[in-house]
Design a protein around this motif. Structure first.
Motif, PDB file in Angstrom:
ATOM      1  N   LEU A  83       0.912  -1.227   0.024  1.00  0.00           N
ATOM      2  CA  LEU A  83      -0.090  -0.002   0.057  1.00  0.00           C
ATOM      3  C   LEU A  83       0.923   1.436   0.087  1.00  0.00           C
ATOM      4  O   LEU A  83       0.737   2.312  -0.743  1.00  0.00           O
ATOM      5  CB  LEU A  83      -0.897   0.035   1.388  1.00  0.00           C
ATOM      6  N   THR A  84       1.775   1.213   0.701  1.00  0.00           N
ATOM      7  CA  THR A  84       2.777   2.377   0.858  1.00  0.00           C
ATOM      8  C   THR A  84       3.600   2.707  -0.379  1.00  0.00           C
ATOM      9  O   THR A  84       4.045   3.755  -0.855  1.00  0.00           O
ATOM     10  CB  THR A  84       3.929   2.553   1.981  1.00  0.00           C
ATOM     11  N   LYS A  85       3.361   1.794  -1.497  1.00  0.00           N
ATOM     12  CA  LYS A  85       4.070   1.935  -2.602  1.00  0.00           C
ATOM     13  C   LYS A  85       3.270   2.448  -3.926  1.00  0.00           C
ATOM     14  O   LYS A  85       3.545   2.901  -5.064  1.00  0.00           O
ATOM     15  CB  LYS A  85       4.606   0.806  -3.085  1.00  0.00           C
ATOM     16  N   LEU A  86       1.813   2.796  -3.408  1.00  0.00           N
ATOM     17  CA  LEU A  86       0.902   3.286  -4.519  1.00  0.00           C
ATOM     18  C   LEU A  86       1.475   4.667  -4.934  1.00  0.00           C
ATOM     19  O   LEU A  86       1.744   5.391  -3.944  1.00  0.00           O
ATOM     20  CB  LEU A  86      -0.151   3.403  -3.919  1.00  0.00           C
ATOM     21  N   PRO A  87       1.626   4.890  -6.080  1.00  0.00           N
ATOM     22  CA  PRO A  87       2.084   6.243  -6.796  1.00  0.00           C
ATOM     23  C   PRO A  87       1.159   7.195  -6.364  1.00  0.00           C
ATOM     24  O   PRO A  87      -0.262   7.000  -6.487  1.00  0.00           O
ATOM     25  CB  PRO A  87       2.168   6.039  -8.233  1.00  0.00           C
ATOM     26  N   GLY A  88       1.381   8.637  -5.787  1.00  0.00           N
ATOM     27  CA  GLY A  88       0.514   9.203  -5.545  1.00  0.00           C
ATOM     28  C   GLY A  88      -0.046   9.381  -4.003  1.00  0.00           C
ATOM     29  O   GLY A  88      -0.559  10.207  -3.633  1.00  0.00           O
ATOM     30  N   LEU A  89       0.064   8.254  -3.371  1.00  0.00           N
ATOM     31  CA  LEU A  89      -0.512   8.012  -1.981  1.00  0.00           C
ATOM     32  C   LEU A  89       0.628   8.561  -1.061  1.00  0.00           C
ATOM     33  O   LEU A  89       1.663   8.137  -0.953  1.00  0.00           O
ATOM     34  CB  LEU A  89      -0.627   6.512  -1.623  1.00  0.00           C
ATOM     35  N   GLU A  90       0.319   9.885  -0.325  1.00  0.00           N
ATOM     36  CA  GLU A  90       1.202  10.338   0.456  1.00  0.00           C
ATOM     37  C   GLU A  90       1.619   9.992   1.970  1.00  0.00           C
ATOM     38  O   GLU A  90       2.608   9.973   2.515  1.00  0.00           O
ATOM     39  CB  GLU A  90       0.744  12.017   0.425  1.00  0.00           C
ATOM     40  N   GLN A  91       0.478   9.367   2.398  1.00  0.00           N
ATOM     41  CA  GLN A  91       0.475   9.140   3.888  1.00  0.00           C
ATOM     42  C   GLN A  91      -0.093   7.875   4.197  1.00  0.00           C
ATOM     43  O   GLN A  91      -1.576   7.606   3.657  1.00  0.00           O
ATOM     44  CB  GLN A  91      -0.261   9.980   4.935  1.00  0.00           C
ATOM     45  N   VAL A  92       0.080   6.744   4.934  1.00  0.00           N
ATOM     46  CA  VAL A  92      -0.503   5.707   5.154  1.00  0.00           C
ATOM     47  C   VAL A  92      -0.203   5.689   6.870  1.00  0.00           C
ATOM     48  O   VAL A  92       0.905   5.605   7.299  1.00  0.00           O
ATOM     49  CB  VAL A  92       0.074   4.318   4.563  1.00  0.00           C
ATOM     50  N   SER A  93      -1.384   5.683   7.677  1.00  0.00           N
ATOM     51  CA  SER A  93      -1.317   5.758   8.930  1.00  0.00           C
ATOM     52  C   SER A  93      -2.145   4.555   9.475  1.00  0.00           C
ATOM     53  O   SER A  93      -3.098   3.847   8.576  1.00  0.00           O
ATOM     54  CB  SER A  93      -2.016   7.010   9.603  1.00  0.00           C
ATOM     55  N   LEU A 108       7.369  -1.511  10.526  1.00  0.00           N
ATOM     56  CA  LEU A 108       6.406  -0.202  10.229  1.00  0.00           C
ATOM     57  C   LEU A 108       7.048   0.998   9.915  1.00  0.00           C
ATOM     58  O   LEU A 108       6.842   1.831   8.811  1.00  0.00           O
ATOM     59  CB  LEU A 108       5.358  -0.048  11.409  1.00  0.00           C
ATOM     60  N   LYS A 109       8.292   1.525  10.743  1.00  0.00           N
ATOM     61  CA  LYS A 109       9.350   2.526  10.237  1.00  0.00           C
ATOM     62  C   LYS A 109       9.859   2.256   9.012  1.00  0.00           C
ATOM     63  O   LYS A 109       9.916   3.295   8.266  1.00  0.00           O
ATOM     64  CB  LYS A 109      10.162   2.542  11.504  1.00  0.00           C
ATOM     65  N   LYS A 110      10.426   0.931   8.722  1.00  0.00           N
ATOM     66  CA  LYS A 110      10.963   0.784   7.756  1.00  0.00           C
ATOM     67  C   LYS A 110      10.495   0.942   6.231  1.00  0.00           C
ATOM     68  O   LYS A 110      10.482   1.501   5.187  1.00  0.00           O
ATOM     69  CB  LYS A 110      11.566  -0.475   7.634  1.00  0.00           C
ATOM     70  N   ILE A 111       8.951   0.598   6.363  1.00  0.00           N
ATOM     71  CA  ILE A 111       8.379   0.643   5.051  1.00  0.00           C
ATOM     72  C   ILE A 111       7.581   2.155   4.893  1.00  0.00           C
ATOM     73  O   ILE A 111       6.814   2.210   3.932  1.00  0.00           O
ATOM     74  CB  ILE A 111       7.091  -0.464   5.148  1.00  0.00           C
ATOM     75  N   GLY A 112       7.626   3.013   5.875  1.00  0.00           N
ATOM     76  CA  GLY A 112       7.188   4.410   5.703  1.00  0.00           C
ATOM     77  C   GLY A 112       5.743   4.807   6.448  1.00  0.00           C
ATOM     78  O   GLY A 112       5.329   5.569   5.918  1.00  0.00           O
ATOM     79  N   ILE A 113       5.590   3.777   7.437  1.00  0.00           N
ATOM     80  CA  ILE A 113       4.273   4.443   8.066  1.00  0.00           C
ATOM     81  C   ILE A 113       4.292   5.706   8.446  1.00  0.00           C
ATOM     82  O   ILE A 113       5.349   5.906   9.160  1.00  0.00           O
ATOM     83  CB  ILE A 113       3.804   3.283   9.060  1.00  0.00           C
ATOM     84  N   HIS A 114       3.170   6.506   8.097  1.00  0.00           N
ATOM     85  CA  HIS A 114       3.346   7.930   8.479  1.00  0.00           C
ATOM     86  C   HIS A 114       3.186   8.094  10.037  1.00  0.00           C
ATOM     87  O   HIS A 114       3.996   9.007  10.741  1.00  0.00           O
ATOM     88  CB  HIS A 114       2.392   8.782   7.964  1.00  0.00           C
TER      89      HIS A 114
END
Length: 329
Positions: A83-93, A108-114
């Protein structure tokens, strides 16, 4: 951009990935739990990625993963990574109760959870058990420690309940003195899944603020971000801050930018309203992306003005006896 019929930009999706939970909070569901959805009734991870991709192309740039408890569903970390790799998606919480979350925080930190919202209604172990019907407060506190250690922004969500945890307001606010957390006190809502929970709301956002001010007279109002559901405050000298969410009073409806998807794919344009369409069924019927976008645009173009109107319109079809776990917390 997605603009509703009241001129509000819609760019935030709350996606419930499961109705199951490992707690039994009395304000959310009956003690014996709900009648859980069968696996085939849930959206698959592929379907959730598909609908998120469509909505992101339409203007959604923020997705919050909710439940139930998200981490009781197997395969969640891989889905979050995709999900965090979807182009245009700025935040995943994520909103979680924290029982299973501590070991997952580094990833969670590594994959970019906001950011992470951690449900925490009390700091007292006995009261925690009375509210959740589970003796797992230490696990939740370990999650809080891990989130702070890995510098993931964290909000503590506390539902204020008369006769249950009002004595926890002060100690929870005191956490903000030394910890960079946002403690958010939430008005209780009537979604406990039993239909017998009459919320007369003795603790609305005014009374919550009054109680905080008694112990922290220096508390100051600060500007609220656009589309915020919370009133924001700071206490001089504290590292963290305080928020109060008028979830039942619904004073924030005028700037609502949110959509909800239930675990079975029902789109809700308001928490207090009925579902307006089932995107899972549309996708399983082979509906193409263009038609799916048209259908979503039409639904978003017919939103109620606010939660009171949505509740009124839903009354003839359903009651406010649904469980928050089936709606998406």
């Amino acid at each position: 951009m997605l603009i509703d019929n009241h001129g509000r930009r819609v760019n935030y999706l709350r996606l419930a990935v499961t109705d199951r939970c490992n707690l039994r909070c009395f304000y959310c569901m009956p003690e014996h739990g709900n009648e859980w959805l069968q696996r085939k009734e849930l959206m698959t991870y592929e379907e959730m990625l598909q609908i998120c991709s469509v909505l992101v192309k339409m203007g959604v740039d923020k997705v919050r993963i909710t439940g139930g408890e998200p981490f009781v569903r197997k395969g969640m970390m891989r889905f979050l990574s995709d999900l965090t790799k979807l182009p245009g998606l700025e935040q995943v919480s994520i909103t979680t109760n924290g029982v299973l979350t501590a070991p997952l925080v580094p990833e969670l930190k590594k994959i970019g959870i906001h950011s992470v919202n951690l449900s925490l209604d009390t700091l007292d172990r006995n009261r925690f058990f009375a509210i959740t019907r589970r003796d797992v407060l230490p696990d939740v506190m370990h999650t809080l420690e891990a989130l702070l250690q890995h510098e993931l922004p964290v909000k503590l969500n506390t539902v204020v309940m008369d006769g249950k945890n009002v004595q926890d307001i002060k100690p929870l606010v005191e956490l903000t003195k030394e910890l960079p957390v946002s403690v958010r006190f939430i008005e209780e809502m009537p979604f406990n899944g039993s239909g017998d929970h009459n919320t007369h709301l003795p603790w609305d956002h005014f009374r919550i603020l009054e109680a905080i001010r008694e112990d922290f007279p220096g508390i100051q109002k600060v500007p609220d971000p656009a589309n915020s559901t919370a009133y924001h405050y700071r206490i001089p000298g504290h590292k963290g801050n305080v928020g109060i969410i008028a979830a039942y009073t619904r004073s924030f409806c005028g700037s609502c930018n949110r959509l909800r998807l239930t675990p079975q794919g029902v789109l809700k344009t308001c928490l207090y309203g009925d579902g307006v369409l089932n995107v899972r069924d549309l996708m399983r019927a082979g509906t193409g992306e263009a038609v799916l976008q048209q259908t979503l645009t039409k639904a978003i173009g017919s939103r109620e003005k606010d939660g009171w109107e949505a509740e009124k319109n839903a009354a003839a079809i359903s009651s406010l006896s649904a469980s928050m776990a089936t709606i998406g917390g």
